[in-house]
Every structure is written in structure tokens, then in C-alpha cells.
Design a protein around this motif. Structure first.
Motif, mmCIF file in Angstrom:
data_model
loop_
_atom_site.group_PDB
_atom_site.id
_atom_site.type_symbol
_atom_site.label_atom_id
_atom_site.label_comp_id
_atom_site.label_asym_id
_atom_site.label_seq_id
_atom_site.Cartn_x
_atom_site.Cartn_y
_atom_site.Cartn_z
ATOM 1 N N LYS A 8 1.041 -1.135 -0.122
ATOM 2 C CA LYS A 8 -0.107 -0.111 0.017
ATOM 3 C C LYS A 8 0.680 1.477 -0.239
ATOM 4 C CE LYS A 8 -2.301 -1.152 3.764
ATOM 5 N NZ LYS A 8 -1.716 -2.338 4.134
ATOM 6 N N THR A 9 1.903 1.301 0.648
ATOM 7 C CA THR A 9 2.610 2.552 1.020
ATOM 8 C C THR A 9 3.286 2.824 -0.241
ATOM 9 O OG1 THR A 9 2.747 2.210 3.384
ATOM 10 C CG2 THR A 9 4.541 3.612 2.351
ATOM 11 N N THR A 10 3.926 1.834 -0.716
ATOM 12 C CA THR A 10 4.813 1.935 -1.930
ATOM 13 C C THR A 10 3.887 2.403 -3.222
ATOM 14 O OG1 THR A 10 6.674 0.543 -1.216
ATOM 15 C CG2 THR A 10 6.479 0.710 -3.518
ATOM 16 N N TYR A 23 -0.355 12.667 -0.947
ATOM 17 C CA TYR A 23 -0.480 11.202 -0.483
ATOM 18 C C TYR A 23 -0.468 11.491 0.866
ATOM 19 C CZ TYR A 23 1.273 6.658 0.906
ATOM 20 O OH TYR A 23 1.255 5.545 1.697
ATOM 21 N N GLU A 25 -0.208 8.525 4.436
ATOM 22 C CA GLU A 25 -0.007 7.273 4.851
ATOM 23 C C GLU A 25 -1.058 6.855 6.032
ATOM 24 O OE1 GLU A 25 0.633 3.869 5.901
ATOM 25 O OE2 GLU A 25 1.755 4.529 4.019
ATOM 26 N N ASP A 27 -1.511 4.930 8.185
ATOM 27 C CA ASP A 27 -0.662 4.500 9.609
ATOM 28 C C ASP A 27 -0.328 5.842 10.339
ATOM 29 O OD1 ASP A 27 -0.980 1.803 9.075
ATOM 30 O OD2 ASP A 27 1.103 1.638 8.408
ATOM 31 N N ALA A 71 -3.254 5.436 1.742
ATOM 32 C CA ALA A 71 -2.974 3.902 1.820
ATOM 33 C C ALA A 71 -3.554 3.805 3.230
ATOM 34 C CB ALA A 71 -1.240 3.652 2.255
ATOM 35 N N HIS A 112 9.052 -1.346 11.144
ATOM 36 C CA HIS A 112 7.555 -1.129 11.111
ATOM 37 C C HIS A 112 6.867 -1.825 12.239
ATOM 38 C CE1 HIS A 112 3.474 -1.361 9.443
ATOM 39 N NE2 HIS A 112 3.917 -0.592 8.664
#
Length: 160
Positions: A8-10, A23, A25, A27, A71, A112
Motif C-alpha cells: 500500500k505505501t509503495t 499522498y 499514509e 498509519d 494508503a 515497522h
């Protein structure tokens, strides 16, 4: 959308760059209590997720006009419905991969918070996109640049 380790992040960051939109993130929107819980190997409950999803939805809603990519695991239909409340035009991209590939990716990540012990609970929670949901499911094993092209093409095909 998808479980931890699906990319998702990439892919999200690359897609946002390709579309020249902001964008986010997902999280980063978690309260510290959620991060600590997951880091300890404890799955989040729906009650843990609702405020987080509302924050992601607010970000998406604030970018409805200009566009934006976030994401976010969005594992269940009810979670995606919650996101759509704030961002009615949300388009979901489910990055799907096998358990073994996800485990390989998660094991190889450094720094992570998500431990591999939570992978199975995420897979059990995952509800694939339904036919009436705006979005596409893609094979996360494809190279990220290929996935970005597939995402942009699929999104543009539905927004003509």
C-alpha cells in the motif's frame, strides 16, 4: 487497501506522484494507543478502528476536489463504507497477495510496528471488494510501476 505487507505505501505514494496529487499514509493517522496495541501483537477492534477511519475519511474528503491517495487497510466493507461517508467518490485499490508472499515481505521490513503475528488476523478480517464498490483488485506481486499504470488506467476508465 489490503493487509500489511501488500504494498500500500509503495504503490500509493507512486500513484499519487503519477497523478500529481497529495499522498497520505493511513498509519500516520492512528492514535498511539492503536500503534502500541498492534506492536504488542494485539489485533485492533472495530472500536479501535472507527476514530482512525473517520480521520482518514476526513483527509480523503478534504481532497475530493483536488484528488488524493491514501494508503489504508480498509479490510472490511463496513470500514470502506465509513470511508465513503467522508469521501463519497473514493475509489479503492485492493492489492492482493498470497499469505506466503505477505509474510516474506513483512519479515523483510525494518522498523515497522506491525508484527507478522497479526497477518492471519488481518487475512481473516479481509473482505474483498464487492461488485458494487468502486475500485479494482490487483495482483500485488506485479512490479509497483506496473501496478501504478494499472491503477491509473482502471481509475480513468471509470471516470470518463
Amino acid at each position: 487497501m489490503g493487509v500489511s505487507g501488500c504494498g500500500k505505501t509503495t504503490v500509493g505514494a507512486l500513484t499519487a506522484a503519477r497523478l500529481d496529487v497529495p499522498y497520505a499514509e493511513g498509519d500516520d493517522f492512528h492514535p498511539i494507543e492503536n500503534i502500541e496495541k498492534m506492536a504488542a501483537g494485539i489485533p485492533l477492534t472495530d472500536e479501535d478502528r472507527w476514530p482512525w477511519l473517520d480521520t482518514v475519511a476526513d483527509w480523503l474528503g478534504g481532497h475530493q476536489e483536488s484528488g488524493g491517495v491514501a494508503a489504508c487497510s480498509a479490510l472490511r466493507r463496513s470500514y470502506r463504507d465509513r470511508l465513503r461517508r467522508g469521501a463519497p467518490n473514493a475509489y479503492f485499490v485492493h492489492l492482493a497477495a498470497t499469505r506466503s508472499e505477505l509474510l516474506r515481505r513483512m519479515t523483510g521490513r525494518l522498523g515497522h510496528f506491525m508484527p507478522t503475528i497479526l497477518l492471519d488476523s488481518q487475512l481473516e478480517t479481509l473482505e474483498p471488494l464487492e461488485p458494487d464498490e468502486a475500485g479494482v483488485t490487483l495482483n500485488a506481486l506485479a512490479p509497483p510501476t506496473v501496478l501504478v499504470t494499472e491503477i491509473v488506467d482502471a481509475w480513468r476508465a471509470t471516470h470518463r
